[in-house]
Design a protein around this motif. Structure first.
Motif, short mmCIF file in Angstrom:
data_model
loop_
_atom_site.label_atom_id
_atom_site.label_comp_id
_atom_site.label_asym_id
_atom_site.label_seq_id
_atom_site.Cartn_x
_atom_site.Cartn_y
_atom_site.Cartn_z
N UNK A 250 90.00 28.79 15.70
CA UNK A 250 89.86 30.22 15.53
C UNK A 250 90.05 30.97 16.83
N UNK A 251 90.25 32.29 16.71
CA UNK A 251 90.34 33.15 17.87
C UNK A 251 88.94 33.55 18.33
N UNK A 252 88.86 34.16 19.50
CA UNK A 252 87.57 34.61 20.01
C UNK A 252 86.90 35.57 19.04
N UNK A 253 87.65 36.57 18.58
CA UNK A 253 87.07 37.55 17.66
C UNK A 253 86.72 36.92 16.32
N UNK A 264 82.39 39.20 23.50
CA UNK A 264 82.26 38.91 24.93
C UNK A 264 81.40 37.68 25.16
N UNK A 265 80.33 37.55 24.38
CA UNK A 265 79.45 36.38 24.50
C UNK A 265 80.18 35.12 24.09
N UNK A 266 80.93 35.18 22.99
CA UNK A 266 81.68 34.02 22.52
C UNK A 266 82.75 33.63 23.54
N UNK A 267 83.38 34.64 24.17
CA UNK A 267 84.38 34.36 25.19
C UNK A 267 83.78 33.59 26.36
N UNK A 268 82.58 33.98 26.78
CA UNK A 268 81.90 33.25 27.86
C UNK A 268 81.60 31.82 27.44
N UNK A 269 81.10 31.64 26.23
CA UNK A 269 80.79 30.29 25.75
C UNK A 269 82.06 29.43 25.69
#
Length: 305
Positions: A250-253, A264-269
């Motif tokens: 999946x994509x970040x979003x 933004x939190x998922x991107x950091x993870x």
């Protein structure tokens, strides 16, 4: 269209009980009218409603536009054939008249109802479905590059066998289809298990036929990704949930929507997980897809890598 086949004959598709339960309330309010009549519960239906996609980046609007461009003569012929397969006593008079009447009006009605079906039945799960479809396409492309057509069809479907430079499909009506240089489009579907289908089979058609087969790992779509308590303690609950959810790429979003966290939190993870070798990234057009590595899969299963 494959989702509608499942919907019309739920008893024949026990594989999809989780999805059927998910869309139950939506279906109760969904009136597809003419589309509900012409969508087959089994067997054959109008080919023009199942357009062959132009490529892996085809969107729902591209497909609907292709249906809308269908020649009225083809629409009339295929709907007339469908009408002959139906018992008029089981179809409301108004719908039967539309089915056998003006092909332009019927075509436009069907396109509008296909869009409604997409929005209600498929769109809410499309990020997960698309991730699994992309993973299938990547795997099949690798098989083709490594083993040619024989390698590609070795495990595509048990009813598809490549032999003596011909593709043999069992369990379908007897026919020989000469592709005449048009090619063959392979179309994975999340709603087709365990069936195999091909169409259109008209050798005069300018567009290539599509071989529709079950996507690899279809069961994953209906599983809930829940990390173990040990992995959650190791990585933290948020990061562990993101990692578990990447079993379907999946994509970040998209992942953010699935796990209920801010993008933004998922991107950091994802950045941390990628640095640790637990997720990999691949580009899909302008998007980046994240998926578990074998190391992550072993970790989540509690196995030695």
């Amino acid at each position: 269209m494959s989702a509608l086949v499942v919907l019309k004959s739920p008893a024949r598709h026990g594989w999809y009980l989780t999805w059927l339960h998910t869309v139950r309330d939506v279906v109760a309010e969904l009136d597809l009218g003419l589309l509900g009549v012409v969508a087959p519960s089994k067997g054959h239906g109008p080919d023009f409603l199942w357009p062959s996609p132009a490529g892996p980046r085809t969107t729902i609007e591209d497909d609907l536009a292709q249906v809308r461009r269908t020649d009225p003569g083809i629409v009339a012929a295929e709907l007339a054939a469908q009408a002959r397969r139906l018992d008029p006593r089981t179809v409301p008079d108004g719908l039967y008249r539309t089915l056998t009447g003006d092909p332009l009006a019927a075509r436009d009605t069907l396109v509008a109802q296909q869009r409604l079906a997409w929005q209600a039945l498929v769109a809410p799960l499309w990020d997960r479905i698309r991730g699994l479809l992309d993973a299938d396409i990547t795997t099949r492309s690798r098989q083709l590059a490594d083993g040619g057509l024989e390698g590609l069809f070795a495990d595509l479907h048990q009813r598809a066998v490549w032999h003596n430079d011909e593709l043999h499909l069992t369990g379908l009506r007897h026919a020989v289809l000469d592709l005449r240089g048009r090619g063959l489009v392979l179309v994975p579907t999340a709603f087709g298990w365990p069936h195999l289908g091909i169409g259109p089979t008209d050798s005069t058609s300018a567009s290539p036929p599509a071989l529709v087969y079950p996507v690899l790992g279809a069961a994953r779509l209906w599983e809930r990704a829940v990390p173990s308590s040990a992995v959650s303690r190791l990585l933290g609950a948020g990061r562990a949930s993101v990692l578990a959810e990447t079993f379907v790429p999946g994509t970040t979003s998209g992942l953010a929507g699935r796990v209920g966290l801010a993008p933004a939190t998922v991107s950091q993870h994802l950045s941390v997980l990628r640095d640790a070798g637990l997720v990999s990234a691949s580009r899909r057009g302008r998007e980046v897809l994240y998926r578990q590595t074998p190391l992550a899969a072993a970790l989540l299963r509690g196995e030695s890598p």
